[in-house]
Design an enzyme around this catalytic site. Sequence first.
Site, PDB file in Angstrom:
ATOM      1  N   ASN A   8     -10.838  -3.115  -5.673  1.00  0.00           N
ATOM      2  CA  ASN A   8      -9.995  -2.101  -6.595  1.00  0.00           C
ATOM      3  C   ASN A   8     -10.771  -1.771  -7.868  1.00  0.00           C
ATOM      4  O   ASN A   8     -10.474  -0.817  -8.767  1.00  0.00           O
ATOM      5  CB  ASN A   8      -8.611  -2.536  -6.831  1.00  0.00           C
ATOM      6  CG  ASN A   8      -7.917  -2.418  -5.648  1.00  0.00           C
ATOM      7  OD1 ASN A   8      -6.811  -3.223  -5.397  1.00  0.00           O
ATOM      8  ND2 ASN A   8      -8.159  -1.258  -4.730  1.00  0.00           N
TER       9      ASN A   8
ATOM     10  N   ASP B 122       0.984  -1.186  -0.127  1.00  0.00           N
ATOM     11  CA  ASP B 122       0.075  -0.045  -0.129  1.00  0.00           C
ATOM     12  C   ASP B 122       1.007   1.193  -0.050  1.00  0.00           C
ATOM     13  O   ASP B 122       2.054   1.229   0.672  1.00  0.00           O
ATOM     14  CB  ASP B 122      -1.019  -0.131   1.175  1.00  0.00           C
ATOM     15  CG  ASP B 122      -2.180   0.914   1.101  1.00  0.00           C
ATOM     16  OD1 ASP B 122      -2.338   1.520  -0.042  1.00  0.00           O
ATOM     17  OD2 ASP B 122      -2.716   1.182   2.027  1.00  0.00           O
TER      18      ASP B 122
HETATM   19  C1  FPP Z   1      -2.064   0.053  -3.366  1.00  0.00           C
HETATM   20  O1  FPP Z   1      -1.359   1.340  -3.387  1.00  0.00           O
HETATM   21  C2  FPP Z   1      -1.505  -0.611  -4.538  1.00  0.00           C
HETATM   22  C3  FPP Z   1      -2.281  -1.192  -5.654  1.00  0.00           C
HETATM   23  C4  FPP Z   1      -3.723  -1.100  -5.617  1.00  0.00           C
HETATM   24  C5  FPP Z   1      -1.632  -1.600  -6.884  1.00  0.00           C
HETATM   25  C6  FPP Z   1      -0.419  -2.471  -6.616  1.00  0.00           C
HETATM   26  C7  FPP Z   1       0.447  -2.536  -7.735  1.00  0.00           C
HETATM   27  C8  FPP Z   1       1.891  -2.476  -7.823  1.00  0.00           C
HETATM   28  C9  FPP Z   1       2.549  -2.628  -6.440  1.00  0.00           C
HETATM   29  C10 FPP Z   1       2.590  -2.557  -9.060  1.00  0.00           C
HETATM   30  C11 FPP Z   1       2.723  -3.717  -9.631  1.00  0.00           C
HETATM   31  C12 FPP Z   1       2.461  -5.159  -9.182  1.00  0.00           C
HETATM   32  C13 FPP Z   1       2.947  -6.031 -10.049  1.00  0.00           C
HETATM   33  C14 FPP Z   1       2.419  -7.432  -9.140  1.00  0.00           C
HETATM   34  C15 FPP Z   1       3.504  -6.119 -11.053  1.00  0.00           C
HETATM   35  P1  FPP Z   1      -2.567   2.546  -3.359  1.00  0.00           P
HETATM   36  O2  FPP Z   1      -2.815   2.964  -4.766  1.00  0.00           O
HETATM   37  O3  FPP Z   1      -3.894   2.274  -2.692  1.00  0.00           O
HETATM   38  O4  FPP Z   1      -1.814   3.545  -2.635  1.00  0.00           O
HETATM   39  P2  FPP Z   1      -2.482   4.816  -1.717  1.00  0.00           P
HETATM   40  O5  FPP Z   1      -3.071   4.257  -0.347  1.00  0.00           O
HETATM   41  O6  FPP Z   1      -1.365   5.672  -1.405  1.00  0.00           O
HETATM   42  O7  FPP Z   1      -3.587   5.497  -2.571  1.00  0.00           O
END
Ligand code: FPP
Length: 255
Positions: free
Chosen positions: A69, A21
């Site tokens: 998501n 996250d």
């Molecule tokens: C949460 O951060 C992250 C995600 C919903 C996406 C996870 C994806 C990756 C780490 C990229 C690549 C992954 C692979 C397996 C190749 P957020 O967007 O909720 O962050 P925030 O809480 O700061 O808004």
Amino acid sequence: MSQVPPPLPGPLPRHVAIIMDGNGRWAQLRRRPRMIGHRAGARAVNRTIDRCLELGIPALTLFAFSSENWGRPAEEVEALMKLFLHALEREVDELHRRGVRVRFVGQRERFGPALLARMQAAEQRTQGNALMTLSIAASYGGRQDIAHAARMLASEVAAGRLQPEQIDETLLGRYVALADLPAPDLFIRTGGDTRISNFLLWQLAYTELWFTEVLWPDFDAAQLQRALDAYTGRERRFGLTSAQIAALATETPTP
Ligand code: FPP
């Protein structure tokens, strides 16, 4: 009914599960679009896989995209799908070369045909690898996972192959995701929130939880080491007493 405790793990976790996250906030702090954070997050994924391989951790499960998501703005969902597709195109050869078995857990039928084909190809290509199992939870939800297991058992009962009285934790546990792996020993969540967010609800029952304020794109070997050190310092009792656990440790060689 007395439960047999699982074998005591060694100092290294056999299975680490991570909620990655903080990508969006990492980008916002730099006044950049959220996707820049997701791209940096993909680099942190590579670093983490590398480090787990170096350390000899045999199973790593990453929460890449939750069933919730899908509700994000359409352009972020679309850009994330492209990122996953490119990451698969780029990384699978190298993962295969390094002995990693890649597979996906979650409602994969919700993904588009191109991504679906890549996911299947990655799984087929790497299925014989044994150094590490990398499970990517994509379109995954813990409640949905348990509901699916319940549905499978219900159809076995309806077909007359199973009696309701035969359903217990062990049997249900065979139908949830990751049933072929030991349950995660260590759960890590970056980004400062201290919740499970519908990740592996069944599988995390006795997992050690570790939370950090560090945003996922900044997660590195030193951060992983902090989590591993915290894990090593914990006493895992699985509902037993300290004395019983100490006795088990002398009786049972660590697997
Ligand atoms: C949460 O951060 C992250 C995600 C919903 C996406 C996870 C994806 C990756 C780490 C990229 C690549 C992954 C692979 C397996 C190749 P957020 O967007 O909720 O962050 P925030 O809480 O700061 O808004």
